[in-house]
Design a protein around this motif. Structure first.
Motif, mmCIF file in Angstrom:
data_model
loop_
_atom_site.group_PDB
_atom_site.id
_atom_site.type_symbol
_atom_site.label_atom_id
_atom_site.label_comp_id
_atom_site.label_asym_id
_atom_site.label_seq_id
_atom_site.Cartn_x
_atom_site.Cartn_y
_atom_site.Cartn_z
ATOM 1 N N LEU A 242 44.494 32.600 42.136
ATOM 2 C CA LEU A 242 45.361 32.714 41.117
ATOM 3 C C LEU A 242 44.948 31.962 39.963
ATOM 4 C CD1 LEU A 242 47.819 34.460 40.690
ATOM 5 C CD2 LEU A 242 49.211 32.588 41.117
ATOM 6 N N VAL A 243 44.592 32.604 38.879
ATOM 7 C CA VAL A 243 44.021 31.905 37.592
ATOM 8 C C VAL A 243 44.861 32.262 36.440
ATOM 9 C CG1 VAL A 243 41.528 32.001 38.355
ATOM 10 C CG2 VAL A 243 42.338 33.904 37.080
ATOM 11 N N ALA A 244 45.930 33.025 36.560
ATOM 12 C CA ALA A 244 46.832 33.362 35.491
ATOM 13 C C ALA A 244 48.002 34.020 36.175
ATOM 14 C CB ALA A 244 46.187 34.094 34.204
ATOM 15 N N ALA A 245 49.174 34.529 35.337
ATOM 16 C CA ALA A 245 49.971 35.195 35.794
ATOM 17 C C ALA A 245 49.657 36.679 36.396
ATOM 18 C CB ALA A 245 51.004 35.106 34.686
ATOM 19 N N ARG A 246 49.946 36.956 37.482
ATOM 20 C CA ARG A 246 49.459 38.227 38.284
ATOM 21 C C ARG A 246 47.860 38.563 37.917
ATOM 22 N NH1 ARG A 246 53.326 41.586 39.365
ATOM 23 N NH2 ARG A 246 52.223 43.197 38.880
ATOM 24 N N THR A 247 47.172 37.360 37.883
ATOM 25 C CA THR A 247 45.588 37.798 37.749
ATOM 26 C C THR A 247 44.849 36.779 38.842
ATOM 27 O OG1 THR A 247 46.079 37.907 35.372
ATOM 28 C CG2 THR A 247 43.849 37.475 36.301
ATOM 29 N N LEU A 248 43.960 37.547 39.573
ATOM 30 C CA LEU A 248 43.113 36.783 40.463
ATOM 31 C C LEU A 248 41.736 36.669 40.030
ATOM 32 C CD1 LEU A 248 44.492 38.448 43.475
ATOM 33 C CD2 LEU A 248 44.859 35.983 43.178
ATOM 34 N N LYS A 249 41.031 35.700 40.586
ATOM 35 C CA LYS A 249 39.530 35.499 40.815
ATOM 36 C C LYS A 249 39.132 35.824 42.079
ATOM 37 C CE LYS A 249 35.737 32.320 40.304
ATOM 38 N NZ LYS A 249 35.324 30.992 40.245
ATOM 39 N N VAL A 250 38.612 36.788 42.305
ATOM 40 C CA VAL A 250 38.140 37.385 43.635
ATOM 41 C C VAL A 250 36.612 37.213 43.828
ATOM 42 C CG1 VAL A 250 38.007 39.363 45.101
ATOM 43 C CG2 VAL A 250 40.184 38.970 43.677
#
Length: 418
Positions: A242-250
């Motif tokens: 999780l890198v930001a609100a409702r945002t993923l690094k995949v």
């Protein structure tokens, strides 16, 4: 002796009384906690709740992109719980099934493709979710995919079922979780079309998608018009941050170390990195690429959303290696376009790509026509038996091997239409 017998009878009566009284005391608290938890889930709606002394029945609608799915949960209140695997001591035990009356169309299509038409009763549900709230700070969720044994015409399907177990503490922090997939066989007449040997995996994923997932497939076999294919010791890894609100690094990695097929390929490794992707965009790509049948897939719809991606693909073949590196910054399908401009979408794309391959590997691959054309026009540069190409695109401005090139000419070369 009479006193001991009286004591044992009294103790048994007290335990029996506690077992009878406790569910009525636990029930209201269970109902209150359940309603509080579900109220925090925007895509979940309780449409029916009926509580008895020993348990409750709950009807819930899970809202998806194209509709809702209705599920029915049968809940038991502790301390004595009667589970599928026998009596247990715990706080809550529930069994949740699809009601069959209302299913999101994409989910129904996927399930019925394997299980056949799904009836309206819960007894026809191909999925069973068991939830046990134990007394040792553990919540054990076990999803069962029921076995399949179907024959329609000359098509056969056998599946030994699957079990996915998610274990958390009372605060929702995951502990140890795993899954097991049973043997899967699809027959086309007397020919084995697809075979998957029993597989295992483990995962540690939070509700926001952060965590890890590892899958191991010992053996995969397939037969189609292109010939037989056999893969051994396949592994797939996923890491989400999780890198930001409702945002993923995949980050994902797929390794096929041993390939036997009609093509010269002998092994393959693919690494994919999504540096920052929002929940809505990730859901969109998973839905349009994985849940939408290929015959119904619309590529303009697939690429409607933005996507940043880095990918590295390494293929070993009998004729030498092939490597492809890509760095893509896609802004999403443009809403405005000029008349007769078929390459309008390039204005929303930034990125670069590198191709390095043994010449014989490309010239004896399915991409032989494109490779021949690109080499003929100097776009694939040959050096000591190796072909290379470096492509850069900046909002419609294309540079190939350091030289500007009209995008329409490059696309004609890629499509072999020169």
């Amino acid at each position: 002796m009479k006193a001991l017998r009286f004591l044992l009878i009294s103790l048994t009566a007290l335990l029996l009384l506690a077992a009878l009284v406790a569910p009525g005391l636990i029930g209201p608290r269970v109902e209150e906690t359940l309603q509080q938890e579900l109220a925090n889930q925007p895509n979940v709606e309780v449409t029916g709740y009926q509580r008895s002394w020993f348990g409750a029945e709950v009807v819930t609608q899970l809202k998806g992109k194209d509709g809702a799915t209705e599920v029915l949960s049968e809940i038991q209140h502790g301390p004595v719980l009667f589970t599928e695997s026998g009596p247990r001591i715990g706080v809550i035990y529930s069994k949740t099934r699809l009601s069959g009356q209302q299913l999101e169309p994409a989910l129904r299509h996927q399930l019925e493709a394997y299980y056949g038409p799904i009836g309206t009763g819960v007894e026809h549900s191909p999925l069973l979710l068991e939830t046990l709230v134990a007394t040792d700070n553990r919540v054990i969720n076990t999803l069962h995919l029921l076995p399949i044994d179907r024959n329609e015409g000359d098509q056969g399907l056998r599946f030994k079922g699957a079990e996915i177990q998610l274990v958390t503490d009372y605060q929702g922090q995951q502990q140890d979780s795993r899954f097991e997939l049973g043997e899967f066989v699809r027959m086309d007449g007397h020919r084995e079309a697809l075979y998957l040997q029993s597989a295992t995996g483990d995962f540690k994923l939070d509700g926001d998608g952060a965590g890890t997932l590892q899958v191991s497939l010992p053996l995969v076999r397939a037969n189609n018009d292109s010939g037989p294919l056999e893969l051994r010791d396949v592994t797939a890894d996923y890491t989400g941050e999780l890198v930001a609100a409702r945002t993923l690094k995949v980050q994902t990695n797929i390794t096929l170390p041993e390939i036997q097929s009609a093509t010269p390929a002998s092994s393959l490794t693919q690494q994919l990195n999504l540096p920052a992707i929002g929940y809505d965009d990730l859901h969109h790509y998973l839905y349009t690429l994985l849940l939408t049948p290929s015959a119904e897939r619309s590529w303009p719809q697939v690429f409607d959303r933005p996507l940043k991606m880095q990918q590295q693909l390494d293929i070993e073949t009998a004729n030498g290696p092939v490597q492809l590196q890509m760095d893509v910054d896609w802004q999403g399908m443009p809403r405005k376009r000029q008349a007769n401009d078929k390459l309008f979408w390039m204005d929303a794309l930034n990125g670069e790509a590198n191709i390095n391959a043994a010449e014989q590997a490309l010239m004896q691959s399915p991409a032989i026509m494109q490779a021949h054309t690109l080499k003929q026009y100097g776009l694939l540069i040959e050096n000591n038996g190796e072909l290379t190409m470096h492509v850069q695109l900046d909002r419609g401005n294309l540079v190939v091997n350091g030289q500007p090139l009209p995008a329409d000419l490059f696309m004609l070369a890629m499509l072999g239409s020169f």
